[in-house]
Design a protein around this motif. Structure first.
Motif, PDB file in Angstrom:
ATOM      1  N   LEU A   1      32.074  34.842  26.095  1.00 42.76           N
ATOM      2  CA  LEU A   1      31.707  35.154  27.471  1.00 42.76           C
ATOM      3  C   LEU A   1      32.383  34.249  28.485  1.00 42.76           C
ATOM      4  O   LEU A   1      32.626  34.655  29.631  1.00 42.76           O
ATOM      5  CB  LEU A   1      30.187  35.088  27.632  1.00 42.76           C
ATOM      6  N   TYR A   2      32.687  32.989  28.109  1.00 43.86           N
ATOM      7  CA  TYR A   2      33.428  32.120  29.029  1.00 43.86           C
ATOM      8  C   TYR A   2      34.824  32.689  29.270  1.00 43.86           C
ATOM      9  O   TYR A   2      35.349  32.652  30.391  1.00 43.86           O
ATOM     10  CB  TYR A   2      33.536  30.702  28.476  1.00 43.86           C
ATOM     11  N   TYR A   3      35.439  33.217  28.222  1.00 45.05           N
ATOM     12  CA  TYR A   3      36.758  33.843  28.337  1.00 45.05           C
ATOM     13  C   TYR A   3      36.698  35.037  29.285  1.00 45.05           C
ATOM     14  O   TYR A   3      37.515  35.178  30.199  1.00 45.05           O
ATOM     15  CB  TYR A   3      37.226  34.267  26.942  1.00 45.05           C
ATOM     16  N   ARG A   4      35.698  35.903  29.088  1.00 38.13           N
ATOM     17  CA  ARG A   4      35.595  37.099  29.920  1.00 38.13           C
ATOM     18  C   ARG A   4      35.213  36.742  31.357  1.00 38.13           C
ATOM     19  O   ARG A   4      35.739  37.320  32.311  1.00 38.13           O
ATOM     20  CB  ARG A   4      34.581  38.085  29.327  1.00 38.13           C
ATOM     21  N   ARG A   5      34.314  35.777  31.524  1.00 41.22           N
ATOM     22  CA  ARG A   5      33.930  35.365  32.879  1.00 41.22           C
ATOM     23  C   ARG A   5      35.114  34.777  33.626  1.00 41.22           C
ATOM     24  O   ARG A   5      35.277  35.004  34.834  1.00 41.22           O
ATOM     25  CB  ARG A   5      32.792  34.352  32.820  1.00 41.22           C
ATOM     26  N   ALA A   6      35.956  34.022  32.930  1.00 43.95           N
ATOM     27  CA  ALA A   6      37.135  33.436  33.568  1.00 43.95           C
ATOM     28  C   ALA A   6      38.049  34.538  34.104  1.00 43.95           C
ATOM     29  O   ALA A   6      38.556  34.459  35.236  1.00 43.95           O
ATOM     30  CB  ALA A   6      37.890  32.551  32.584  1.00 43.95           C
ATOM     31  N   LYS A   7      38.260  35.582  33.308  1.00 49.66           N
ATOM     32  CA  LYS A   7      39.122  36.685  33.751  1.00 49.66           C
ATOM     33  C   LYS A   7      38.476  37.468  34.894  1.00 49.66           C
ATOM     34  O   LYS A   7      39.139  37.865  35.850  1.00 49.66           O
ATOM     35  CB  LYS A   7      39.439  37.608  32.571  1.00 49.66           C
ATOM     36  N   GLU A   8      37.169  37.675  34.794  1.00 54.45           N
ATOM     37  CA  GLU A   8      36.466  38.430  35.829  1.00 54.45           C
ATOM     38  C   GLU A   8      36.439  37.683  37.152  1.00 54.45           C
ATOM     39  O   GLU A   8      36.517  38.293  38.226  1.00 54.45           O
ATOM     40  CB  GLU A   8      35.033  38.735  35.370  1.00 54.45           C
ATOM     41  N   GLU A   9      36.334  36.348  37.103  1.00 53.52           N
ATOM     42  CA  GLU A   9      36.242  35.551  38.330  1.00 53.52           C
ATOM     43  C   GLU A   9      37.600  35.062  38.820  1.00 53.52           C
ATOM     44  O   GLU A   9      37.677  34.382  39.854  1.00 53.52           O
ATOM     45  CB  GLU A   9      35.306  34.358  38.091  1.00 53.52           C
ATOM     46  N   GLY A  10      38.671  35.364  38.072  1.00 53.55           N
ATOM     47  CA  GLY A  10      40.010  35.022  38.541  1.00 53.55           C
ATOM     48  C   GLY A  10      40.517  33.653  38.138  1.00 53.55           C
ATOM     49  O   GLY A  10      41.527  33.194  38.669  1.00 53.55           O
ATOM     50  N   TRP A  11      39.854  32.991  37.176  1.00 55.35           N
ATOM     51  CA  TRP A  11      40.345  31.704  36.702  1.00 55.35           C
ATOM     52  C   TRP A  11      41.460  31.926  35.678  1.00 55.35           C
ATOM     53  O   TRP A  11      41.396  32.855  34.876  1.00 55.35           O
ATOM     54  CB  TRP A  11      39.227  30.889  36.049  1.00 55.35           C
ATOM     55  N   ARG A  12      42.441  31.066  35.667  1.00 60.19           N
ATOM     56  CA  ARG A  12      43.575  31.225  34.762  1.00 60.19           C
ATOM     57  C   ARG A  12      43.236  30.866  33.319  1.00 60.19           C
ATOM     58  O   ARG A  12      43.959  31.252  32.398  1.00 60.19           O
ATOM     59  CB  ARG A  12      44.750  30.362  35.236  1.00 60.19           C
ATOM     60  N   ALA A  13      42.182  30.103  33.105  1.00 59.67           N
ATOM     61  CA  ALA A  13      41.750  29.737  31.752  1.00 59.67           C
ATOM     62  C   ALA A  13      40.265  29.416  31.778  1.00 59.67           C
ATOM     63  O   ALA A  13      39.710  29.064  32.833  1.00 59.67           O
ATOM     64  CB  ALA A  13      42.549  28.542  31.226  1.00 59.67           C
ATOM     65  N   ARG A  14      39.607  29.531  30.628  1.00 54.54           N
ATOM     66  CA  ARG A  14      38.174  29.262  30.529  1.00 54.54           C
ATOM     67  C   ARG A  14      37.856  27.781  30.773  1.00 54.54           C
ATOM     68  O   ARG A  14      36.698  27.419  31.036  1.00 54.54           O
ATOM     69  CB  ARG A  14      37.640  29.693  29.162  1.00 54.54           C
ATOM     70  N   SER A  15      38.887  26.916  30.710  1.00 53.17           N
ATOM     71  CA  SER A  15      38.685  25.483  30.936  1.00 53.17           C
ATOM     72  C   SER A  15      38.212  25.187  32.357  1.00 53.17           C
ATOM     73  O   SER A  15      37.718  24.087  32.628  1.00 53.17           O
ATOM     74  CB  SER A  15      39.971  24.706  30.643  1.00 53.17           C
ATOM     75  N   ALA A  16      38.348  26.148  33.272  1.00 55.62           N
ATOM     76  CA  ALA A  16      37.846  25.947  34.636  1.00 55.62           C
ATOM     77  C   ALA A  16      36.362  25.607  34.625  1.00 55.62           C
ATOM     78  O   ALA A  16      35.892  24.774  35.417  1.00 55.62           O
ATOM     79  CB  ALA A  16      38.091  27.204  35.474  1.00 55.62           C
ATOM     80  N   PHE A  17      35.606  26.234  33.720  1.00 55.55           N
ATOM     81  CA  PHE A  17      34.166  25.995  33.666  1.00 55.55           C
ATOM     82  C   PHE A  17      33.843  24.571  33.204  1.00 55.55           C
ATOM     83  O   PHE A  17      32.790  24.038  33.542  1.00 55.55           O
ATOM     84  CB  PHE A  17      33.504  27.016  32.743  1.00 55.55           C
ATOM     85  N   LYS A  18      34.744  23.964  32.440  1.00 57.30           N
ATOM     86  CA  LYS A  18      34.514  22.582  32.001  1.00 57.30           C
ATOM     87  C   LYS A  18      34.513  21.626  33.192  1.00 57.30           C
ATOM     88  O   LYS A  18      33.642  20.763  33.307  1.00 57.30           O
ATOM     89  CB  LYS A  18      35.584  22.173  30.983  1.00 57.30           C
ATOM     90  N   LEU A  19      35.499  21.793  34.083  1.00 59.76           N
ATOM     91  CA  LEU A  19      35.552  20.936  35.271  1.00 59.76           C
ATOM     92  C   LEU A  19      34.387  21.230  36.209  1.00 59.76           C
ATOM     93  O   LEU A  19      33.804  20.306  36.799  1.00 59.76           O
ATOM     94  CB  LEU A  19      36.885  21.126  35.997  1.00 59.76           C
ATOM     95  N   LEU A  20      34.015  22.499  36.348  1.00 61.60           N
ATOM     96  CA  LEU A  20      32.868  22.849  37.195  1.00 61.60           C
ATOM     97  C   LEU A  20      31.586  22.198  36.680  1.00 61.60           C
ATOM     98  O   LEU A  20      30.770  21.682  37.461  1.00 61.60           O
ATOM     99  CB  LEU A  20      32.700  24.372  37.238  1.00 61.60           C
ATOM    100  N   GLN A  21      31.404  22.180  35.357  1.00 67.11           N
ATOM    101  CA  GLN A  21      30.199  21.575  34.786  1.00 67.11           C
ATOM    102  C   GLN A  21      30.241  20.054  34.884  1.00 67.11           C
ATOM    103  O   GLN A  21      29.199  19.416  35.078  1.00 67.11           O
ATOM    104  CB  GLN A  21      30.035  22.041  33.342  1.00 67.11           C
ATOM    105  N   LEU A  22      31.421  19.467  34.766  1.00 60.93           N
ATOM    106  CA  LEU A  22      31.545  18.020  34.966  1.00 60.93           C
ATOM    107  C   LEU A  22      31.195  17.650  36.403  1.00 60.93           C
ATOM    108  O   LEU A  22      30.529  16.638  36.654  1.00 60.93           O
ATOM    109  CB  LEU A  22      32.966  17.562  34.632  1.00 60.93           C
ATOM    110  N   ASN A  23      31.627  18.470  37.347  1.00 62.24           N
ATOM    111  CA  ASN A  23      31.319  18.198  38.751  1.00 62.24           C
ATOM    112  C   ASN A  23      29.824  18.353  39.016  1.00 62.24           C
ATOM    113  O   ASN A  23      29.242  17.583  39.793  1.00 62.24           O
ATOM    114  CB  ASN A  23      32.107  19.142  39.656  1.00 62.24           C
TER     115      ASN A  23
END
Length: 297
Positions: free
Chosen positions: A11-33
């Motif tokens: 789901l992280y992979y699919r959410r990344a594509k749906e929200e326009g992120w280039r990779a699922r790793s975007a969520f890692k930085l968002l959660q760190l923040n």
């Protein structure tokens, strides 16, 4: 982001594509923040080993808000080419070269950065000791540039591979930062050795001036920091060694998506298109030859 069967049910992979992120790793930085409030008051950022650019996308979205500072600048550096990102200056350069540092300082107008991050990792071999060593060297290379460009009190975040010798890296980072924390975002698979070292409150060593030079190894670069090492005197008195132990923190809502699980796609039958096509795919020349074209340089 590939299209394997597991990817399609991640789901992280699919959410990344749906929200326009280039990779699922975007969520890692968002959660760190979310956990450490890394972007508060930040105006100048350096994203190292940035390709394909998901972290730069997050930084651009979070820092360039309606009330952002006119001095806000984001610089993304990688050896690989990157497609443009709004409000981000991309540099195809070597993070260990002095000219890269000079170019970053020019973009910042001579001012120091508030935040330096690196999500870079080597191509893993499967030999864990070797992979951990290479990753540690990559972190130290990123730290070299960070010490030259980061302002006092700034923050540094980098990907690490947790292994048996990781305490040594924690200790080395503890010489330069007030807080050193090992964090595991929810978006990072539990089955992976990957974690992130979060370093807050940069404080340069007294009398030490970092200088980025291509002829210096990472050990030579840091050797004049004036680290207080343990020493036994003739009268058996001992000088204590400066050393820090990094606490481990899990980031992200534990009730949210499990990154190790695969989920049913339900009735969603369409395939999502890539957010960004590859800029320099390794198979490019093979395709050109197959079509009978002259390979591009």
């Amino acid at each position: 982001m590939g299209k394997s069967s597991k990817d399609k049910r991640d789901l992280y992979y699919r959410r990344a594509k749906e929200e326009g992120w280039r990779a699922r790793s975007a969520f890692k930085l968002l959660q760190l923040n979310e956990q450490f409030d890394l972007f508060s008051g930040v105006t100048r950022v350096v994203d190292l080993c940035a390709a394909p650019g998901s972290w730069s996308q997050v930084l651009s979205k979070e820092i360039f808000t309606k009330d952002h500072s006119p001095d806000a600048r984001i610089v993304a550096v990688d050896l690989q080419p990157m497609s443009p990102i709004d409000h981000v200056t991309t540099l195809q350069a070597d993070i260990t070269h002095p000219k890269t540092l000079e170019r970053i300082m020019e973009i910042f107008g001579g001012k120091k950065a508030d935040f330096v991050c690196s999500d870079g990792a080597p191509d893993v071999t499967g030999l864990h000791d070797l992979d951990e060593y290479i990753q540690a060297q990559l972190i130290l290379s990123a730290l070299q540039l960070a010490t030259c460009v980061l302002k006092e009190g700034g923050s540094f975040v980098a990907k690490i591979f947790r292994g048996r010798d990781i305490d040594l890296l924690y200790s080395q980072l503890g010489y330069l930062f007030d807080k050193v924390i090992c964090a595991k975002p929810r978006a990072s698979r539990s089955s992976s050795l990957e974690s992130f070292i979060v370093c807050i409150g940069y404080r340069p060593r007294a009398g030490w001036k970092p200088e980025l030079r291509p002829d210096l190894s990472t050990e030579e670069f840091f050797q004049d920091m004036g680290i207080g090492r343990a020493r036994l005197h003739s009268d058996l008195a001992v000088d204590d060694e400066e050393r820090k132990v990094a606490p481990f923190i899990a980031c992200g809502d534990l009730n949210s998506i499990d990154s190790d699980a695969t989920y049913s796609r339900g009735e969603v039958g369409r395939s999502l298109d890539p957010v960004q096509m590859p800029t320099a795919p390794p198979y490019k020349r093979a395709l050109e030859r197959k079509r009978g074209e002259q390979p591009s340089e």
